[in-house]
Write an enzyme that holds these catalytic residues in place. Structure first.
Site, mmCIF file in Angstrom:
data_model
loop_
_atom_site.group_PDB
_atom_site.id
_atom_site.type_symbol
_atom_site.label_atom_id
_atom_site.label_comp_id
_atom_site.label_asym_id
_atom_site.label_seq_id
_atom_site.Cartn_x
_atom_site.Cartn_y
_atom_site.Cartn_z
ATOM 1 N N HIS A 3 3.895 -2.279 2.963
ATOM 2 C CA HIS A 3 3.893 -0.901 2.444
ATOM 3 C C HIS A 3 5.172 -0.619 1.653
ATOM 4 C CE1 HIS A 3 0.920 -0.768 5.652
ATOM 5 N NE2 HIS A 3 0.386 0.270 5.035
ATOM 6 N N ASP B 137 0.823 -1.206 0.000
ATOM 7 C CA ASP B 137 0.000 0.000 0.000
ATOM 8 C C ASP B 137 0.866 1.270 0.000
ATOM 9 O OD1 ASP B 137 -2.006 -1.867 0.303
ATOM 10 O OD2 ASP B 137 -2.884 -0.951 2.083
ATOM 11 N N HIS C 157 -6.301 3.103 -3.797
ATOM 12 C CA HIS C 157 -6.136 3.284 -2.345
ATOM 13 C C HIS C 157 -6.528 4.725 -1.981
ATOM 14 C CE1 HIS C 157 -4.799 1.951 1.547
ATOM 15 N NE2 HIS C 157 -3.709 2.679 1.592
ATOM 16 N N HIS D 103 -5.762 9.445 0.875
ATOM 17 C CA HIS D 103 -5.572 8.565 2.035
ATOM 18 C C HIS D 103 -6.243 9.065 3.324
ATOM 19 C CE1 HIS D 103 -3.440 5.717 4.700
ATOM 20 N NE2 HIS D 103 -3.179 5.028 3.612
#
Ligand SMILES: [Zn+2]
Length: 250
Positions: free
Chosen positions: A211, A60, A111, A115
């Site tokens: 990540h 991510d 995503h 965020h």
């Protein structure tokens, strides 16, 4: 001497305590539904099927320059495809890197654009976050994307419904690497191994949250994750584990 009857104050206190306990339980259930990675209470989310010999590595918060590039090298060396959930604002800044990830055969998903914690946003903001990221990815790739992961895993029914309306399957995870903390590659890998072992005991595949970026901006240090990925692939690849993208489970 007979027991004294409870006073009105005592009754009130007991009632208040009961109400508080009920409210706390309800709040707890809501928080579970909104935040627990593989809760299905707010609607179906893709996590992992009953295939204990399969692992999906998911990354991510990229694209993230050197970390993403090094990660591509590691994955290529082990001949493994992974899943990347990119942030729309970073996609706009690094479209060539996004294309490079896709060209290497990895799966790319949405995503959001900036965020945020979607569970606490307005309906309009949720729709904008998802659709603008879709647009950024489609502009970079020339094709629409079909998967979505909520930032922090935070969601409510409207988030999942909006994702589906925009052609996106919501994806959560069932192994957390905690690699957003400043921990060593060994610690990151240890978290992942523990999660995979637990899932295998439950006869489940593992959907691993890692990540390659950080939502605060391009340039976040993520080489520890890259190194941990190399260790994990060295450990699991020879054991016959199959590494897949989440699209194979949809
Ligand atoms: Zn994120």
């Amino acid at each position: 001497m007979p027991h004294a009857l409870p006073t009105a104050a005592a009754v009130l206190t007991t009632t208040a305590a009961a109400v508080l306990a009920t409210t706390a339980a309800a709040a707890g259930a809501l928080a579970y539904a909104a935040l627990y990675p593989d809760s299905q209470l707010f609607g179906p989310v893709l996590v992992a099927p009953a295939k204990p010999d399969e692992i999906a590595l998911t990354y991510d918060d990229g694209p993230n320059d050197a970390a993403t590039e090094r990660l591509l090298e590691v994955l290529a060396r082990h001949d493994v495809h992974a899943t990347f959930f990119f942030i729309g604002n970073f996609v706009r800044q690094r479209p060539a890197l996004v294309r490079q990830v896709a060209a290497a055969g990895h799966l790319i998903g949405n995503h959001t654009t900036t965020h945020p914690w979607l569970a606490w946003q307005s309906a309009a903001r949720i729709r904008e976050e998802l659709s603008a990221c879709n647009k950024a990815l489609e502009d970079a790739l020339g094709n629409p994307v079909h998967f979505f992961r909520a930032p922090h895993g935070a969601r409510r029914p409207y988030v999942l419904r909006t994702a589906r309306e925009l052609g996106l399957t919501p994806v959560q995870w069932n192994v957390t690497a905690f690699d957003w903390n400043p921990i060593t590659p060994e610690k990151i890998a240890a978290h992942v191994v523990r999660g995979i072992t637990r899932n295998q005991q439950r006869h489940r595949a593992s959907n691993v949250l890692l990540h390659d970026g950080g939502h605060l901006g391009i340039g976040q240090p993520r080489m520890g994750t890259v190194e941990a990925t190399d260790c994990l692939l060295q450990q699991y690849k020879p054991s016959g584990i199959k590494f897949v993208t989440v699209a194979t489970w949809a």
